[in-house]
Design a protein around this motif. Structure first.
Motif, PDB file in Angstrom:
ATOM      1  N   SER A 140      -2.790   0.795  -4.286  1.00 23.86           N
ATOM      2  CA  SER A 140      -2.526  -0.440  -3.532  1.00 23.86           C
ATOM      3  C   SER A 140      -2.739  -1.678  -4.365  1.00 23.86           C
ATOM      4  O   SER A 140      -3.329  -1.638  -5.455  1.00 23.86           O
ATOM      5  N   VAL A 149       0.863  -1.180   0.000  1.00 20.81           N
ATOM      6  CA  VAL A 149       0.000   0.000   0.000  1.00 20.81           C
ATOM      7  C   VAL A 149       0.898   1.228   0.000  1.00 20.81           C
ATOM      8  O   VAL A 149       1.842   1.314   0.802  1.00 20.81           O
ATOM      9  N   SER A 194      -9.040  -0.236  -0.255  1.00 18.33           N
ATOM     10  CA  SER A 194      -8.312   1.021  -0.426  1.00 18.33           C
ATOM     11  C   SER A 194      -9.127   2.197   0.077  1.00 18.33           C
ATOM     12  O   SER A 194      -8.597   3.126   0.705  1.00 18.33           O
TER      13      SER A 194
END
Length: 281
Positions: A264, A213, A271
């Motif tokens: 991500s 991420v 997300s």
């Protein structure tokens, strides 16, 4: 549009470079001296400056419904200026610019409002003037997530000092809802136009599978991020825009005057949940 009745077209052609700061000091003084003495050029410069300033501001008001009619009326009046002499035409052109100055500003504001109306609005926030509109920058963020450079700092305290370069606080999210999230580090990334963003990198462990991420933190007054393909979604009291870009899920929001974009390896819903929790305060 350069007014044909102006006898100083070379100077008018330098008004845009003057506003851009692209003239050398000597030429700048020459043009400014001319503008101070020439009403036509002065009015043209005021028009250009007003339109630029209007377009920079993301307003939330609708332009008056009669703007189009007023502009058409002003243009029609200008077309009726006859050939009774250069002085009369110049006076008519000066009146023309003075008429169009507020109208052009209103039209520019209407364009900005139309763009802003398609962007997420966070209730209670007054920091939404930049909006979301730069799909190219979103692709750049995704590219940096997909091929990440190693972090410059791994100490969260040192990463927070990047605030001095981007103009907004850099807070390190803890992502309590994702207990397996591990902060890898952060670095400063340059953006177009001389702006910068802080790039925060995380890893989420799911057994032997590691998903990445990346959070980008920036000043939303100067940096616009977004795309027409992003869909608005409410996550609690936070409104975000969510979608996929180049095979990665992305989510964009603003909180407390700080812009956040997540790229991500997760699904878009995950997300969205993470970016909504990006501001730990």
């Amino acid at each position: 549009m350069i007014p044909n009745s102006c006898s100083c077209k070379p100077t008018i052609s330098l008004l845009e470079p003057l506003l851009d700061g692209a003239l050398d000091p000597v030429k700048t003084l020459e043009v400014e001296d001319h503008v101070a003495a020439c009403e036509v050029c002065h009015e043209r410069l005021a028009l250009d400056r007003a339109m630029r300033e209007s377009l920079k501001k993301n307003v939330r008001i609708q332009a008056p419904s009669n703007v189009r009619d007023r502009m058409l009326a002003a243009l029609t009046a200008q077309n009726e200026i006859d050939g009774e002499g250069r002085a009369k035409r110049d006076r008519g052109m000066l009146r023309h610019w003075r008429t169009l100055l507020p109208l052009a500003s209103a039209a520019a504001l209407a364009l900005a409002w139309g763009s802003a109306a398609r962007q997420p609005v966070i209730q209670g926030s007054t920091d939404m003037r930049a909006g979301f509109g730069n799909d190219e920058l979103l692709r750049d963020f995704v590219a940096q997530h997909s091929r990440p450079l190693p972090p410059e700092q791994t100490d969260p305290m040192q990463v927070q000092k990047l605030e001095r370069y981007i103009g907004v606080p850099v807070r390190i999210p803890h992502f309590k809802q994702a207990q397996n999230a591990h902060f890898v580090g952060g670095r400063l990334v340059p953006l177009h136009g001389g702006e910068r963003a802080a790039m925060l990198q995380y890893e989420l462990e799911h057994g032997s599978n590691v998903q990445r991420v990346t959070i980008f933190v920036y000043n939303p007054r100067n940096v616009q991020v977004g795309g027409a393909h992003l869909a608005p979604r409410a996550v609690g009291t936070t409104e975000v825009r969510v979608g996929q870009t180049d095979g990665y899920s992305v989510a964009v929001t603003q909180q407390g005057g700080i812009g956040y974009t997540i790229a991500s390896d997760l699904d878009p819903e995950s997300s969205a949940q993470l970016v909504a929790a990006a501001d730990p305060e």
